[in-house]
Scaffold this motif. Structure first.
Motif: not given
Length: 317
Positions: A228-240
């Motif tokens: 849950p602490e790891m990320r590879e993409a920001d919120d805008e990637v998910l939103a688009r």
């Protein structure tokens, strides 16, 4: 092979028994067939004066046919012993009798089925004519991704970006030796803008891919965020993007999904389906060449089981 004989496969044997074309097809069939998949078991083993060691158990079984379990030991102290921190094995058993049939190298099985699952999802989500691929991360899974996608698409160009430039170059050299057109690149933003398929397999705890970089028609594959602490993409990637997961567990296991869900950047209604559903219903949901699609995988024991069955059947054919 005798009825009660268990075959043991080395890392090299496991690799040879799981060619990517056949493995992608086996995962597709495995998701269609389904299996019982309990939640992953975590057992913490206390070590005085040191970090906890962890034992992970990942079982899956069919009503009839096959069952299996992956056993993973995570020992942080091994770094000081000159040993790998992770050791893994997979046991395949006959569902009717419980007889153990096959012991595979768990690390190699995991790396190959992870890459194959991403390629399978891309076959159902990405544009079929995709030719340009970007691999973000130059580790073990990244090396397998090139070959898995090459088995699913007519990939002509592979670019590789890593925080460590030498690692990206080393992987590019390895892939070129195998006959692929691969090169290391220093500018991640420019590489994202050029790519048609973007596949990330890193240990990043902060977003690497930014939504403002994305271009119409791209497919994004996120592999590395498995806590849950790891990320590879920001919120805008998910939103688009149109979002698909390998299983619903990704909503709690991956920061790439859990964090934007918690903040409200996306909602559960934005998650359109799972790989199991795509395979089971034989769906290819892309509605236009301009859509951006995204697949987030955290791994499923169904994938392990399907891969192990494929290996056994290839040995006994």
């Amino acid at each position: 092979m005798k009825e009660r004989e268990m075959r043991v496969l080395s890392l090299e044997d496991t690799r040879a028994a799981l060619p990517f074309g056949a493995l992608i097809a086996a995962l597709d069939a495995g998701f269609r067939a389904g299996a019982e998949v309990p939640l992953r078991h975590h057992h913490f083993m206390k070590t005085p004066g040191a970090a906890d060691d962890v034992l992970l158990l990942m079982p899956a079984w069919q009503q009839a046919g096959w069952g299996g379990v992956k056993i993973v030991n995570v020992h942080p102290g091994n770094a000081g012993r000159g040993l790998p921190a992770i050791a893994s094995s997979y046991i395949l058993f006959d569902r009717l009798t419980g007889v153990h049939k096959l012991l595979l190298d768990g690390g190699e099985l995991t790396a190959r089925r992870t890459a194959a699952a991403s390629a399978l999802a891309a076959k159902r989500l990405a544009r079929p004519e995709s030719r340009k691929m970007l691999i973000v991360g130059a580790g073990r899974v990244g090396a397998n991704l090139a070959w898995a996608y090459r088995a699913a698409f007519a990939i002509e160009e592979i670019e590789i970006w890593s925080r460590t430039a030498a690692s990206a170059e080393a992987l590019a050299v390895e892939l070129r030796r195998g006959g692929l057109n691969a090169r290391a690149v220093p500018d991640l933003e420019a590489a994202v803008k050029r790519a048609e398929i973007i596949s990330c397999a890193t240990l990043s705890r902060a977003p690497l891919i930014e939504g403002e970089w994305l271009q119409p028609g791209q497919h994004i594959d996120l592999i590395g965020s498995f806590t849950p602490e790891m990320r590879e993409a920001d919120d805008e990637v998910l939103a688009r993007a149109r979002i698909f997961l390998d299983t619903d567990h990704a909503m709690v296991e991956s920061g790439d999904i859990a964090i934007p869900l918690a903040s409200g950047a996306i909602s559960k209604a934005d998650i359109e389906g799972t790989l199991a559903g795509l395979c089971r219903d034989d769906l290819r949901p892309r509605a236009s060449a301009e859509e951006i699609t995204l697949f987030k995988g955290v791994g499923s024991a169904i994938e392990d089981l399907a891969a192990a069955v494929l290996a056994y059947e290839s040995l006994t054919a």
